[in-house]
Design a protein around this motif. Structure first.
Motif, PDB file in Angstrom:
ATOM      1  N   PHE A 256       0.995  -0.871   0.593  1.00 13.19           N
ATOM      2  CA  PHE A 256       0.072  -0.342  -0.181  1.00 13.19           C
ATOM      3  C   PHE A 256       0.796   1.194   0.496  1.00 13.19           C
ATOM      4  N   ASP A 257       1.012   2.302  -0.589  1.00  9.65           N
ATOM      5  CA  ASP A 257       1.543   2.986  -0.937  1.00  9.65           C
ATOM      6  C   ASP A 257       1.148   4.595   0.570  1.00  9.65           C
ATOM      7  N   MET A 258       2.011   5.192   0.965  1.00 10.92           N
ATOM      8  CA  MET A 258       2.032   5.205   1.920  1.00 10.92           C
ATOM      9  C   MET A 258       0.970   6.728   1.472  1.00 10.92           C
ATOM     10  N   ASP A 259       1.700   7.048   0.458  1.00 10.09           N
ATOM     11  CA  ASP A 259       1.710   8.640  -0.307  1.00 10.09           C
ATOM     12  C   ASP A 259       0.036   9.547  -0.556  1.00 10.09           C
ATOM     13  N   LEU A 260      -0.528   7.540  -0.770  1.00 15.19           N
ATOM     14  CA  LEU A 260      -1.701   7.826  -1.124  1.00 15.19           C
ATOM     15  C   LEU A 260      -2.659   8.538   0.169  1.00 15.19           C
ATOM     16  N   LEU A 261      -2.750   8.348   1.119  1.00 17.29           N
ATOM     17  CA  LEU A 261      -2.934   8.633   2.218  1.00 17.29           C
ATOM     18  C   LEU A 261      -2.248  10.297   2.497  1.00 17.29           C
ATOM     19  N   LYS A 262      -2.276  10.825   1.529  1.00 17.43           N
ATOM     20  CA  LYS A 262      -1.978  12.196   1.614  1.00 17.43           C
ATOM     21  C   LYS A 262      -3.038  13.045   0.214  1.00 17.43           C
ATOM     22  N   ILE A 263      -3.457  12.348  -0.171  1.00 21.29           N
ATOM     23  CA  ILE A 263      -4.817  12.980  -0.978  1.00 21.29           C
ATOM     24  C   ILE A 263      -5.545  12.784  -0.257  1.00 21.29           C
ATOM     25  N   LYS A 264      -6.479  14.209  -0.069  1.00 17.41           N
ATOM     26  CA  LYS A 264      -8.482  13.973   0.712  1.00 17.41           C
ATOM     27  C   LYS A 264      -8.636  13.294  -0.011  1.00 17.41           C
ATOM     28  N   LEU A 265      -8.922  13.900  -1.142  1.00 17.98           N
ATOM     29  CA  LEU A 265     -10.183  13.402  -1.730  1.00 17.98           C
ATOM     30  C   LEU A 265      -9.436  11.741  -1.797  1.00 17.98           C
ATOM     31  N   PHE A 266      -8.922  10.275  -1.636  1.00 20.86           N
ATOM     32  CA  PHE A 266      -8.698   9.695  -1.381  1.00 20.86           C
ATOM     33  C   PHE A 266      -9.054   9.028  -0.059  1.00 20.86           C
ATOM     34  N   VAL A 267      -8.433   9.963   1.058  1.00 18.77           N
ATOM     35  CA  VAL A 267      -8.451   8.870   2.312  1.00 18.77           C
ATOM     36  C   VAL A 267     -10.001   9.012   2.459  1.00 18.77           C
ATOM     37  N   PHE A 268     -10.034  11.091   2.646  1.00 20.41           N
ATOM     38  CA  PHE A 268     -11.982  10.791   3.689  1.00 20.41           C
ATOM     39  C   PHE A 268     -13.179  10.007   2.235  1.00 20.41           C
ATOM     40  N   PRO A 269     -12.710   9.788   1.508  1.00 23.92           N
ATOM     41  CA  PRO A 269     -13.726   8.775   0.223  1.00 23.92           C
ATOM     42  C   PRO A 269     -14.246   7.192   0.841  1.00 23.92           C
ATOM     43  N   VAL A 270     -12.591   7.235   1.063  1.00 24.32           N
ATOM     44  CA  VAL A 270     -12.601   5.442   1.154  1.00 24.32           C
ATOM     45  C   VAL A 270     -12.807   5.329   2.522  1.00 24.32           C
ATOM     46  N   ILE A 271     -13.023   6.082   3.537  1.00 31.02           N
ATOM     47  CA  ILE A 271     -13.685   6.049   4.450  1.00 31.02           C
ATOM     48  C   ILE A 271     -14.621   6.069   5.278  1.00 31.02           C
ATOM     49  N   SER A 272     -15.151   7.348   4.584  1.00 29.48           N
ATOM     50  CA  SER A 272     -16.757   7.564   4.313  1.00 29.48           C
ATOM     51  C   SER A 272     -17.509   6.737   3.513  1.00 29.48           C
ATOM     52  N   SER A 273     -17.013   5.948   2.916  1.00 32.33           N
ATOM     53  CA  SER A 273     -17.788   4.122   2.124  1.00 32.33           C
ATOM     54  C   SER A 273     -17.410   3.407   3.070  1.00 32.33           C
ATOM     55  N   ALA A 274     -16.567   3.302   3.922  1.00 40.56           N
ATOM     56  CA  ALA A 274     -16.816   2.021   5.105  1.00 40.56           C
ATOM     57  C   ALA A 274     -17.614   2.415   5.693  1.00 40.56           C
ATOM     58  N   VAL A 275     -17.748   3.822   6.311  1.00 34.02           N
ATOM     59  CA  VAL A 275     -19.119   4.287   6.810  1.00 34.02           C
ATOM     60  C   VAL A 275     -20.195   4.132   6.430  1.00 34.02           C
ATOM     61  N   LEU A 276     -20.528   4.062   5.020  1.00 30.49           N
ATOM     62  CA  LEU A 276     -21.783   4.540   5.153  1.00 30.49           C
ATOM     63  C   LEU A 276     -22.493   2.789   3.920  1.00 30.49           C
ATOM     64  N   PHE A 277     -22.025   1.690   4.352  1.00 33.07           N
ATOM     65  CA  PHE A 277     -21.872   0.910   4.388  1.00 33.07           C
ATOM     66  C   PHE A 277     -22.092   0.584   5.773  1.00 33.07           C
ATOM     67  N   ALA A 278     -21.061   0.041   6.412  1.00 29.12           N
ATOM     68  CA  ALA A 278     -21.916  -0.370   8.111  1.00 29.12           C
ATOM     69  C   ALA A 278     -22.846   0.351   8.189  1.00 29.12           C
ATOM     70  N   ALA A 279     -23.428   0.888   8.026  1.00 28.30           N
ATOM     71  CA  ALA A 279     -25.175   2.048   8.441  1.00 28.30           C
ATOM     72  C   ALA A 279     -25.510   1.110   7.612  1.00 28.30           C
ATOM     73  N   LEU A 280     -26.085   1.201   5.954  1.00 26.59           N
ATOM     74  CA  LEU A 280     -26.813   0.526   5.100  1.00 26.59           C
ATOM     75  C   LEU A 280     -26.954  -1.141   5.676  1.00 26.59           C
ATOM     76  N   PHE A 281     -25.635  -1.405   5.810  1.00 24.32           N
ATOM     77  CA  PHE A 281     -25.818  -3.410   6.400  1.00 24.32           C
ATOM     78  C   PHE A 281     -26.427  -3.552   8.122  1.00 24.32           C
ATOM     79  N   VAL A 282     -26.758  -2.441   8.993  1.00 29.65           N
ATOM     80  CA  VAL A 282     -27.443  -2.693   9.885  1.00 29.65           C
ATOM     81  C   VAL A 282     -28.673  -2.567   9.352  1.00 29.65           C
ATOM     82  N   ILE A 283     -29.481  -1.786   8.516  1.00 31.36           N
ATOM     83  CA  ILE A 283     -30.836  -2.406   8.394  1.00 31.36           C
ATOM     84  C   ILE A 283     -30.951  -3.391   7.277  1.00 31.36           C
TER      85      ILE A 283
END
Length: 469
Positions: A256-283
């Protein structure tokens, strides 16, 4: 150079087939679990590993195969993935013991992870920027189609044949797709092909990280948070995380290229995607229990109702993908996750005596919100990453999605079972009686509240991404 228009859509068709098969197979398997349990003469705690082992293998290997596709090219990973998936399907269908079935599902999961890891990257490679949102939106529709078709196809196969045919049906389609991939993908862009070595230590540590996390989340309610098992697996998870970060920082060719963690538009969408699917699968996890116990619906009626969110996902996803080209990701994603939050809050007011329409519109909101969110979010992630790193980015997106699903199911199970057991003085849902309806509904509302809290957190993470540059 991008592929011609004709080859572009041939590649899209191949990717669509692989995604449809993997989502179809997943939803069919869930329907068939009781039949497998009966024929193989095992219990529910054992047969659940038919699902869990598949999810663990897929989640653990996605980044590894995403990186491998960057090194060796996406074609060999994709074709080999289909081959392994078909072989695993054949062995699953032939299984005569639950042990052999679980091992075969692990093999099938290995093939599925290869397909999932490079599929979005293949789409981004061959579609120009102005068409990516539309293409990824259509892929979202394919996911929804697979999830929607699964329960229906499973019901037909289970009624007229046996559960083994839910695996056998993959074989002819997979063979044709693998052979087609050999010829069609030869013209695909292979931007990442190079002679870099594979980060084997990083791959092993990542497998340990994700496997221990999933094991902890799925077994926590059984083991207890402070038990020796939970403490041991938590310690293993923490040590593996530390080792992974150190290894990736020092390695010349990291998984995993740690430089990707410097890209804001990569980090936040990946984290929010995990949160979205966690909330969805509660339903997704809790609604069948609500429809079966307090509502008293039959299995077929429950299955038809649970198609509703995926049906809206099917309809809205292509529109969402096209809207990305006009509005960007943040506005659409904020709208989508807000609608999902509204769905979870509205489900807290649901009662068994309410009509079917009251159930329909509440879970339809979940499908609409997810459909508005996923295509723009994935497009934003893939568009901000260099072509040579799209394989690993694609794997990260799929890993986040799978981890989110596991977290959602695990937390929903933990909150509900803890609450229900406490209110009923230690009884489980297997002992459900009509008089327990008030206790069920209190536990159901608490679980939906937890999902809403997750979703609200996701709104904050989604907003934090900022605008596309």
């Amino acid at each position: 150079m991008l592929s011609s228009y004709e080859n572009r859509w041939k590649i899209f068709s191949l990717v669509a087939i692989s995604i449809f098969m993997s989502t179809l197979d997943s939803s069919i398997v869930n329907v068939a679990l009781p039949y497998m349990m009966q024929e193989l003469q095992t219990d529910i705690n054992t047969i659940q590993w038919v699902v869990l082992i598949y999810l663990m293998i897929v989640s653990s290997l996605l980044l590894t195969f995403g990186r491998l596709s960057d090194i060796k090219g996406k074609k060999p990973v994709y074709v080999l993935g289909f081959t392994i998936f078909v072989a695993g399907s054949f062995l699953c269908g032939m299984a005569r013991t639950h042990q052999f079935l679980i091992i075969s599902r692990a093999l099938q999961g290995c093939g599925a992870s290869m397909l999932m890891a490079c599929s979005p990257a293949l789409i981004v490679d061959v579609f120009p920027v102005h068409e990516r949102g539309k293409a990824l939106g259509m892929i979202g529709a394919v996911v929804a189609a697979g999830l929607t078709t699964g329960p229906v196809a499973g019901g037909i196969l289970l009624e007229y044949f046996s559960w083994r045919f839910i695996f056998y049906i993959n074989i002819p389609i997979g063979i044709i797709a693998a052979l087609s991939g050999i010829f069609v993908l030869k013209t695909a862009q292979r931007t990442g092909e190079n002679e870099e070595p594979m980060d084997k230590i990083g791959s092993l540590l990542l497998i340990i990280i994700l496997s221990s996390l999933i094991a902890f989340l799925t077994q926590m309610s059984k083991w207890g948070i402070v038990s020796i098992h939970s403490i041991s697996i938590s310690g293993l998870f923490i040590l593996a995380c530390i080792g992974f970060v150190v290894n990736e920082t020092r390695s010349d060719y990291p998984l995993f290229d740690m430089d990707l963690l410097k890209i804001k538009l990569f980090v936040f969408p990946v984290i929010s995607s995990a949160v979205l699917f966690a909330a969805l699968f509660v339903i997704v996890f809790m609604m069948p229990f609500f429809l079966t116990y307090p509502c008293g619906f039959s299995a077929s009626k429950t299955g038809l109702i649970m198609i509703i969110p995926f049906l809206f996902l099917l309809i809205v996803s292509p529109v969402s993908g096209m809207l990305y080209n006009k509005f960007g990701s943040r506005l659409l994603c904020m709208t989508g996750i807000s609608i999902l939050t509204l769905s979870l809050i509205s489900l807290m007011t649901l009662q068994p005596f309410m009509g079917i329409l009251s159930i329909f519109w509440r879970i339809a909101l979940a499908g609409i919100g997810t459909a508005l969110y996923v295509p723009p979010n994935n497009t934003a992630i893939m568009s901000c990453v260099q072509p040579s790193k799209r394989g690993i980015a694609s794997g990260a997106v799929a890993t986040a999605r799978n981890i989110g699903m596991v977290v959602g199911v695990a937390l929903a199970g933990l909150i509900f079972t803890t609450s229900f057991s406490s209110l009923t003085n230690g009884l489980s849902l297997e002992n459900y009686l009509p008089g327990m309806e008030p206790f069920f509904m209190i536990s159901f509302k608490r679980t939906m509240l937890m999902g809403a809290v997750l979703s609200i957190f996701g709104i904050g993470v989604t907003f934090a991404r900022g605008k596309e540059g």
